[in-house]
Design a protein around this motif. Structure first.
Motif, PDB file in Angstrom:
ATOM      1  N   THR A  66       0.858  -1.181   0.000  1.00 16.94           N
ATOM      2  CA  THR A  66       0.000   0.000   0.000  1.00 16.94           C
ATOM      3  C   THR A  66       0.891   1.226   0.000  1.00 16.94           C
ATOM      4  O   THR A  66       1.916   1.261   0.674  1.00 16.94           O
ATOM      5  CB  THR A  66      -0.916   0.028   1.241  1.00 16.94           C
ATOM      6  N   ALA A  67       0.491   2.238  -0.748  1.00 11.74           N
ATOM      7  CA  ALA A  67       1.240   3.492  -0.800  1.00 11.74           C
ATOM      8  C   ALA A  67       0.249   4.644  -0.939  1.00 11.74           C
ATOM      9  O   ALA A  67      -0.904   4.449  -1.336  1.00 11.74           O
ATOM     10  CB  ALA A  67       2.211   3.493  -1.979  1.00 11.74           C
ATOM     11  N   PHE A  68       0.723   5.819  -0.602  1.00 12.99           N
ATOM     12  CA  PHE A  68      -0.046   7.042  -0.806  1.00 12.99           C
ATOM     13  C   PHE A  68       0.735   7.930  -1.752  1.00 12.99           C
ATOM     14  O   PHE A  68       1.946   8.098  -1.581  1.00 12.99           O
ATOM     15  CB  PHE A  68      -0.294   7.770   0.511  1.00 12.99           C
ATOM     16  N   ALA A  69       0.069   8.475  -2.743  1.00 10.67           N
ATOM     17  CA  ALA A  69       0.707   9.390  -3.684  1.00 10.67           C
ATOM     18  C   ALA A  69       0.031  10.753  -3.563  1.00 10.67           C
ATOM     19  O   ALA A  69      -1.195  10.854  -3.688  1.00 10.67           O
ATOM     20  CB  ALA A  69       0.585   8.877  -5.117  1.00 10.67           C
ATOM     21  N   THR A  70       0.836  11.772  -3.281  1.00 10.32           N
ATOM     22  CA  THR A  70       0.345  13.140  -3.264  1.00 10.32           C
ATOM     23  C   THR A  70       0.591  13.712  -4.653  1.00 10.32           C
ATOM     24  O   THR A  70       1.720  13.675  -5.154  1.00 10.32           O
ATOM     25  CB  THR A  70       1.090  13.975  -2.206  1.00 10.32           C
ATOM     26  N   LEU A  71      -0.457  14.215  -5.275  1.00 11.34           N
ATOM     27  CA  LEU A  71      -0.371  14.684  -6.654  1.00 11.34           C
ATOM     28  C   LEU A  71      -0.604  16.185  -6.744  1.00 11.34           C
ATOM     29  O   LEU A  71      -1.511  16.718  -6.107  1.00 11.34           O
ATOM     30  CB  LEU A  71      -1.429  13.973  -7.518  1.00 11.34           C
ATOM     31  N   GLN A  72       0.227  16.824  -7.544  1.00 12.87           N
ATOM     32  CA  GLN A  72      -0.011  18.223  -7.896  1.00 12.87           C
ATOM     33  C   GLN A  72      -0.617  18.223  -9.289  1.00 12.87           C
ATOM     34  O   GLN A  72      -0.085  17.588 -10.207  1.00 12.87           O
ATOM     35  CB  GLN A  72       1.283  19.023  -7.869  1.00 12.87           C
ATOM     36  N   LEU A  95      -8.650  11.504  -2.797  1.00 13.31           N
ATOM     37  CA  LEU A  95      -9.144  12.624  -1.999  1.00 13.31           C
ATOM     38  C   LEU A  95      -8.547  13.917  -2.545  1.00 13.31           C
ATOM     39  O   LEU A  95      -7.371  13.940  -2.909  1.00 13.31           O
ATOM     40  CB  LEU A  95      -8.712  12.454  -0.539  1.00 13.31           C
ATOM     41  N   THR A  96      -9.337  14.983  -2.600  1.00 12.92           N
ATOM     42  CA  THR A  96      -8.757  16.287  -2.905  1.00 12.92           C
ATOM     43  C   THR A  96      -8.324  16.888  -1.577  1.00 12.92           C
ATOM     44  O   THR A  96      -8.984  16.688  -0.546  1.00 12.92           O
ATOM     45  CB  THR A  96      -9.755  17.200  -3.636  1.00 12.92           C
ATOM     46  N   THR A  97      -7.205  17.607  -1.600  1.00 13.73           N
ATOM     47  CA  THR A  97      -6.601  18.074  -0.352  1.00 13.73           C
ATOM     48  C   THR A  97      -6.144  19.522  -0.457  1.00 13.73           C
ATOM     49  O   THR A  97      -6.082  20.094  -1.541  1.00 13.73           O
ATOM     50  CB  THR A  97      -5.373  17.215   0.004  1.00 13.73           C
ATOM     51  N   MET A 103      -4.245  16.381  -4.657  1.00 13.06           N
ATOM     52  CA  MET A 103      -4.973  15.130  -4.496  1.00 13.06           C
ATOM     53  C   MET A 103      -4.091  14.132  -3.768  1.00 13.06           C
ATOM     54  O   MET A 103      -2.872  14.172  -3.884  1.00 13.06           O
ATOM     55  CB  MET A 103      -5.371  14.545  -5.848  1.00 13.06           C
ATOM     56  N   LEU A 104      -4.744  13.232  -3.044  1.00  9.33           N
ATOM     57  CA  LEU A 104      -4.049  12.157  -2.344  1.00  9.33           C
ATOM     58  C   LEU A 104      -4.693  10.849  -2.772  1.00  9.33           C
ATOM     59  O   LEU A 104      -5.909  10.699  -2.664  1.00  9.33           O
ATOM     60  CB  LEU A 104      -4.162  12.337  -0.826  1.00  9.33           C
TER      61      LEU A 104
END
Length: 171
Positions: A66-72, A95-97, A103-104
């Protein structure tokens, strides 16, 4: 929406035994079957209970990473990026952040090497400017709702007591 101790007890019982029937639930809770059914209907129509489906473990399906990617995201590309990510099966949640990213994503993969394939597919879209990925090492507190349900039920009981002139409740 009013939420009380009985609503909380219904949700806890459903979480503990998702296949329990309304009749058995009413028996255990000591209330009429019609009361339980009406409460369930209200909880569903108000969006408190969103479904009764199975909880599936991605690791048991062969996706233990499992990983989390923070996107611009490039300005104005949000809807297109959302559509792109909705088409990637390994994206479990989006999710929008606020903050450093827009986004996450919660991602899963078959291995660390496979995670690279998933990330390449996620970021291989023109609307994504930059991505930062964090791999989950351990999940000591899995997603949980029941402690929050129990707190909400306690809070509503205290609110009811205060409106009846009994003052705040303790504990």
């Amino acid at each position: 929406m009013a939420f009380d101790r009985l609503d909380g007890r219904i949700i806890v019982l459903l979480a503990e035994e998702p296949r329990i029937g309304v009749l058995e639930m009413s028996r255990r809770l000591g209330v009429a079957r019609g009361t339980v059914q009406a409460r369930l209907d209200r909880l569903q129509s108000n969006g408190v209970i969103r479904g009764f489906g199975p909880q599936v473990d991605p690791a048991a399906l062969g996706y233990p990473v499992t990983a989390f990617a923070t996107l611009q995201i490039r300005q104005g590309q949000g809807p297109d990026v959302r559509a792109h990510l909705a088409g990637v099966p390994e994206v479990l949640e989006l999710l929008t952040t606020t903050g450093s990213g827009d986004m996450l994503c919660r991602l899963v993969a078959r291995s660390n090497a496979d995670l690279q394939r998933v990330i390449d597919r996620v970021v291989g879209f023109d609307g994504i400017v930059r991505a930062s990925t964090t791999i989950v090492m351990e999940n000591p507190v899995p997603l949980r709702i029941i402690p929050l349900v129990e707190q909400a039920a306690r809070d509503s009981e205290g609110t009811w007591r205060e409106t009846q002139g009994h003052g705040p409740t303790s504990g």
